[in-house]
Scaffold this motif. Structure first.
Motif, PDB file in Angstrom:
ATOM      1  N   GLY A   1       0.793  -1.220   0.000  1.00 24.62           N
ATOM      2  CA  GLY A   1       0.000   0.000   0.000  1.00 24.62           C
ATOM      3  C   GLY A   1       0.825   1.269   0.000  1.00 24.62           C
ATOM      4  N   GLY A   2       2.093   1.160  -0.364  1.00 21.67           N
ATOM      5  CA  GLY A   2       2.956   2.330  -0.402  1.00 21.67           C
ATOM      6  C   GLY A   2       3.705   2.581   0.896  1.00 21.67           C
ATOM      7  N   GLN A   3       3.580   1.684   1.873  1.00 28.06           N
ATOM      8  CA  GLN A   3       4.401   1.833   3.065  1.00 28.06           C
ATOM      9  C   GLN A   3       5.873   1.754   2.661  1.00 28.06           C
ATOM     10  OE1 GLN A   3       2.092  -0.633   2.482  1.00 28.06           O
ATOM     11  NE2 GLN A   3       1.311  -1.458   4.424  1.00 28.06           N
ATOM     12  N   LEU A   4       6.683   2.573   3.279  1.00 33.30           N
ATOM     13  CA  LEU A   4       8.107   2.613   2.976  1.00 33.30           C
ATOM     14  C   LEU A   4       8.859   1.869   4.066  1.00 33.30           C
ATOM     15  CD1 LEU A   4       9.283   4.109   0.517  1.00 33.30           C
ATOM     16  CD2 LEU A   4      10.107   5.861   2.092  1.00 33.30           C
ATOM     17  N   GLU A   5       9.730   0.954   3.678  1.00 36.12           N
ATOM     18  CA  GLU A   5      10.466   0.163   4.655  1.00 36.12           C
ATOM     19  C   GLU A   5      11.964   0.360   4.498  1.00 36.12           C
ATOM     20  OE1 GLU A   5      11.025  -4.436   6.186  1.00 36.12           O
ATOM     21  OE2 GLU A   5      10.395  -4.055   4.135  1.00 36.12           O
ATOM     22  N   LEU A   6      12.629   0.612   5.617  1.00 33.73           N
ATOM     23  CA  LEU A   6      14.083   0.589   5.658  1.00 33.73           C
ATOM     24  C   LEU A   6      14.516  -0.745   6.242  1.00 33.73           C
ATOM     25  CD1 LEU A   6      16.918   1.982   5.477  1.00 33.73           C
ATOM     26  CD2 LEU A   6      16.608   2.526   7.898  1.00 33.73           C
ATOM     27  N   SER A   7      15.319  -1.480   5.503  1.00 34.34           N
ATOM     28  CA  SER A   7      15.991  -2.670   6.026  1.00 34.34           C
ATOM     29  C   SER A   7      17.444  -2.298   6.231  1.00 34.34           C
ATOM     30  CB  SER A   7      15.866  -3.841   5.047  1.00 34.34           C
ATOM     31  OG  SER A   7      14.532  -4.262   4.941  1.00 34.34           O
TER      32      SER A   7
ATOM     33  N   ALA B   1      25.168   2.358  16.366  1.00 41.24           N
ATOM     34  CA  ALA B   1      25.254   2.372  14.911  1.00 41.24           C
ATOM     35  C   ALA B   1      23.872   2.190  14.286  1.00 41.24           C
ATOM     36  CB  ALA B   1      26.207   1.276  14.435  1.00 41.24           C
ATOM     37  N   THR B   2      23.067   1.330  14.866  1.00 41.91           N
ATOM     38  CA  THR B   2      21.718   1.099  14.360  1.00 41.91           C
ATOM     39  C   THR B   2      20.890   2.376  14.404  1.00 41.91           C
ATOM     40  OG1 THR B   2      21.662  -1.249  14.922  1.00 41.91           O
ATOM     41  CG2 THR B   2      19.564  -0.119  14.855  1.00 41.91           C
ATOM     42  N   CYS B   3      20.947   3.083  15.522  1.00 38.77           N
ATOM     43  CA  CYS B   3      20.141   4.297  15.648  1.00 38.77           C
ATOM     44  C   CYS B   3      20.694   5.446  14.805  1.00 38.77           C
ATOM     45  CB  CYS B   3      20.028   4.701  17.116  1.00 38.77           C
ATOM     46  SG  CYS B   3      18.989   3.561  18.041  1.00 38.77           S
ATOM     47  N   ALA B   4      22.004   5.482  14.620  1.00 42.67           N
ATOM     48  CA  ALA B   4      22.582   6.483  13.725  1.00 42.67           C
ATOM     49  C   ALA B   4      22.106   6.241  12.295  1.00 42.67           C
ATOM     50  CB  ALA B   4      24.103   6.431  13.807  1.00 42.67           C
ATOM     51  N   GLU B   5      22.065   4.983  11.891  1.00 45.04           N
ATOM     52  CA  GLU B   5      21.568   4.632  10.566  1.00 45.04           C
ATOM     53  C   GLU B   5      20.119   5.080  10.408  1.00 45.04           C
ATOM     54  OE1 GLU B   5      21.799   0.471   8.294  1.00 45.04           O
ATOM     55  OE2 GLU B   5      20.243   0.492   9.847  1.00 45.04           O
TER      56      GLU B   5
ATOM     57  N   LEU C   1      15.857   8.749   8.260  1.00 43.78           N
ATOM     58  CA  LEU C   1      14.700   9.629   8.471  1.00 43.78           C
ATOM     59  C   LEU C   1      15.009  11.064   8.051  1.00 43.78           C
ATOM     60  CD1 LEU C   1      13.317   8.308  11.889  1.00 43.78           C
ATOM     61  CD2 LEU C   1      12.429   7.873   9.581  1.00 43.78           C
ATOM     62  N   TYR C   2      16.257  11.490   8.242  1.00 38.81           N
ATOM     63  CA  TYR C   2      16.645  12.824   7.785  1.00 38.81           C
ATOM     64  C   TYR C   2      16.515  12.927   6.270  1.00 38.81           C
ATOM     65  CZ  TYR C   2      19.727  16.469   6.032  1.00 38.81           C
ATOM     66  OH  TYR C   2      20.236  17.531   5.325  1.00 38.81           O
ATOM     67  N   GLU C   3      17.014  11.914   5.561  1.00 36.21           N
ATOM     68  CA  GLU C   3      16.966  11.959   4.100  1.00 36.21           C
ATOM     69  C   GLU C   3      15.527  11.948   3.588  1.00 36.21           C
ATOM     70  OE1 GLU C   3      21.238   9.643   3.343  1.00 36.21           O
ATOM     71  OE2 GLU C   3      19.358   8.735   2.685  1.00 36.21           O
ATOM     72  N   VAL C   4      14.719  11.057   4.153  1.00 34.44           N
ATOM     73  CA  VAL C   4      13.326  10.970   3.712  1.00 34.44           C
ATOM     74  C   VAL C   4      12.588  12.268   4.006  1.00 34.44           C
ATOM     75  CG1 VAL C   4      11.116   9.816   4.122  1.00 34.44           C
ATOM     76  CG2 VAL C   4      13.205   8.463   3.865  1.00 34.44           C
TER      77      VAL C   4
ATOM     78  N   TRP D   1      10.235   7.581  16.908  1.00 31.22           N
ATOM     79  CA  TRP D   1      11.662   7.279  16.828  1.00 31.22           C
ATOM     80  C   TRP D   1      12.186   6.570  18.059  1.00 31.22           C
ATOM     81  CZ3 TRP D   1      15.898   8.402  19.761  1.00 31.22           C
ATOM     82  CH2 TRP D   1      17.143   8.105  19.194  1.00 31.22           C
ATOM     83  N   LYS D   2      11.872   7.061  19.257  1.00 30.67           N
ATOM     84  CA  LYS D   2      12.496   6.506  20.458  1.00 30.67           C
ATOM     85  C   LYS D   2      12.136   5.038  20.654  1.00 30.67           C
ATOM     86  CE  LYS D   2       8.913   8.160  23.693  1.00 30.67           C
ATOM     87  NZ  LYS D   2       8.691   8.959  24.923  1.00 30.67           N
ATOM     88  N   ARG D   3      10.957   4.629  20.180  1.00 30.61           N
ATOM     89  CA  ARG D   3      10.589   3.225  20.319  1.00 30.61           C
ATOM     90  C   ARG D   3      11.190   2.377  19.192  1.00 30.61           C
ATOM     91  NH1 ARG D   3       5.430   5.144  21.901  1.00 30.61           N
ATOM     92  NH2 ARG D   3       4.346   4.252  20.107  1.00 30.61           N
ATOM     93  N   LEU D   4      11.536   2.997  18.077  1.00 32.22           N
ATOM     94  CA  LEU D   4      12.203   2.251  17.017  1.00 32.22           C
ATOM     95  C   LEU D   4      13.563   1.746  17.494  1.00 32.22           C
ATOM     96  CD1 LEU D   4      11.430   4.387  13.832  1.00 32.22           C
ATOM     97  CD2 LEU D   4      10.112   2.504  14.828  1.00 32.22           C
ATOM     98  N   CYS D   5      14.245   2.538  18.294  1.00 32.13           N
ATOM     99  CA  CYS D   5      15.537   2.110  18.837  1.00 32.13           C
ATOM    100  C   CYS D   5      15.368   1.207  20.058  1.00 32.13           C
ATOM    101  CB  CYS D   5      16.377   3.334  19.213  1.00 32.13           C
ATOM    102  SG  CYS D   5      16.929   4.297  17.787  1.00 32.13           S
TER     103      CYS D   5
END
Length: 455
Positions: free
Chosen positions: A102-108, A117-121, A126-129, A335-339
């Motif tokens: 449905g157009g959801q965007l996924e970062l792998s 390193a994971t959270c910096a990535e 998110l900055y680029e998008v 964001w905070k829960r993504l990390c």
């Protein structure tokens, strides 16, 4: 690595056909090849997000996604992935950005050594998008289930396997199209050192998945109104396709192994085979027949390991085994829960003492108890009754073990658990906070959450 209802991007077709047909042992060895020493364990984090037009709040269509991809390539040096003449994904530095139905965007994300390193990535992504999307008048937000629009509003993305799944899933479950078009998740993919290590990690993570579902519950709305659940996303997986979802009771049985998982996967009906740049509809077919050259759609043709990889990518249990373990039970969020999600699982599974303590915590849970938790946690969250207390009590113990595990890792990563500490302490899930706002200052309207939860 993928977390969504549809399979990951198809594995490339093997350039050289195997001299001998694949055997079951080859399929077992494929999974076992993921074993690696602790020094090589990595963290792979993935997350999906909903795009929306800021003027109308409607989902993005494919032309808008294509425009976004073109801009990311031009400004941030991403490389395109194509299906026919359509750009359907991007790659850079071990990362990939892909499209969900449905157009959801996924970062792998790339396999990385630390949570820093994971959270910096994630920050960089998110900055680029955001830099590109703001210029387009669109935004992205994180929830487990879309709060406003029906399935019909979503523009299906141009991937061949999506159409196959769209035709097939309504035949086998109630929520198939919902999982395709209206769900988003965050997951983490983690390594194991041996079959024994895999078994223990699989059992711990599968038993505790309802606890994580409750902590991260963030999908209480459907088409503009409360749906009666805290994690509606999790509910949709209970009636999507019974052949390829569930809590896998055999994982807790004596003798569980790589081979036993292969036996399970071989019983799951196929979805597609990827040949000559196209997806061949094989829904309902048997991979066992494919091993014998008896696939009606490809008569006489034998599968490759790429076909096996594609097949196991179409299985969607709460924890999925590939060459690593995928934790799949959490709703998408801020964001905070993504990390916090990878922090929780790394603390539990990458420290031997924490892993053993977690195993002792869950080892006597019965099959009926595990099934009850999977059924009730999406509805009641941390207030789910369990034994002499609630799921909140279990969550507090789990968080304590994860914190201690991260402390022993020695990378100063405990701070990443702050994103869920208050939830576990109070027992109030993110979904319940949203319901309070909906019934209060938002005057029973879901529209404000698009901007409140926007990245």
């Amino acid at each position: 690595m993928r977390s969504s209802i549809v399979a990951a991007a198809p594995a490339a077709e093997d350039s050289i056909t195997k001299a001998a047909p694949l055997t079951k042992l080859d399929l077992v060895d494929y999974l076992a090849s993921g074993c690696k020493p602790k020094s090589r364990w990595r963290i792979g984090t993935e997350h999906e997000k909903f795009g929306f037009n800021k003027s109308t709040l409607k989902p993005l269509d494919y032309p808008q996604i294509s425009q976004l991809f073109e801009a990311l390539c031009e400004r941030f040096n991403w490389q395109k992935e194509m299906e026919g003449d359509k750009v359907t994904g991007l790659k850079k530095d071990g990362q990939s950005i892909s499209l969900e139905p449905g157009g959801q965007l996924e970062l792998s994300g790339a396999p990385l050594e630390t949570l820093h390193a994971t959270c910096a990535e994630l920050n960089s992504h998110l900055y680029e998008v955001k830099a590109v999307s703001e210029e387009m008048g669109v935004g992205f937000f994180g929830m487990g289930f879309h709060p406003k629009w029906p399935v019909e509003v979503f523009d299906m993305m141009p991937k061949g396997r999506f159409q196959i799944m769209r035709n097939y899933l309504p035949k086998v479950g109630k929520f198939g199209l919902d999982t395709m078009f209206r769900t988003c998740t965050v997951q983490v993919n983690l390594d194991f050192s041996s079959e024994e290590d895999m078994v223990k990690k699989f059992r711990v993570s599968l038993a505790l998945q309802p606890v994580v579902t409750a902590i991260f519950a963030n999908s209480p709305f459907t088409e503009g109104a409360p749906n009666g659940y805290l994690s509606y996303r999790s509910l949709t997986y209970t009636d999507m396709d019974g052949d390829r979802t569930g809590d896998l009771p055999f994982v807790f049985e004596d003798g569980f192994s790589f081979e036993r998982y292969v036996d399970y996967a071989l019983e799951v009906p196929m979805v597609f085979v990827y040949r000559d740049g196209k997806h061949v509809d094989c829904t309902g077919r048997s991979f066992k027949d494919f091993l014998l050259g008896r696939l009606p759609e490809l008569p006489g043709e034998l599968p490759t390991l790429s076909d096996w990889e594609n097949h196991i990518n179409t299985i969607y249990p709460e924890v999925r085994l590939k060459k690593y373990l995928e934790m799949r039970g959490a709703d998408e969020g801020p964001w905070k829960r993504l990390c916090a999600l990878p922090a929780l699982w790394v603390g539990l599974l990458y420290d031997e003492e924490a892993l053993e303590s977690a195993y002792q915590l869950i080892k006597d849970w019965s099959r009926a108890e595990r099934a009850m938790l999977r059924r009730e946690a999406p509805k009641l969250g941390l207030k789910t009754r369990f034994r002499n207390g609630t799921l909140k009590d279990v969550a507090q113990e789990v968080l304590k073990l994860a914190k201690e595990g991260l402390e022993r890792r020695g990378y100063n990563e405990v701070k990443f658990l702050e994103g869920v500490a208050e939830i576990v302490e109070t027992g109030v899930t993110p979904a319940e906070r949203l319901l309070e706002l909906y019934n209060g200052k938002w005057d029973k309207c879901v529209d404000p959450m698009f901007h409140v939860l926007e990245y």
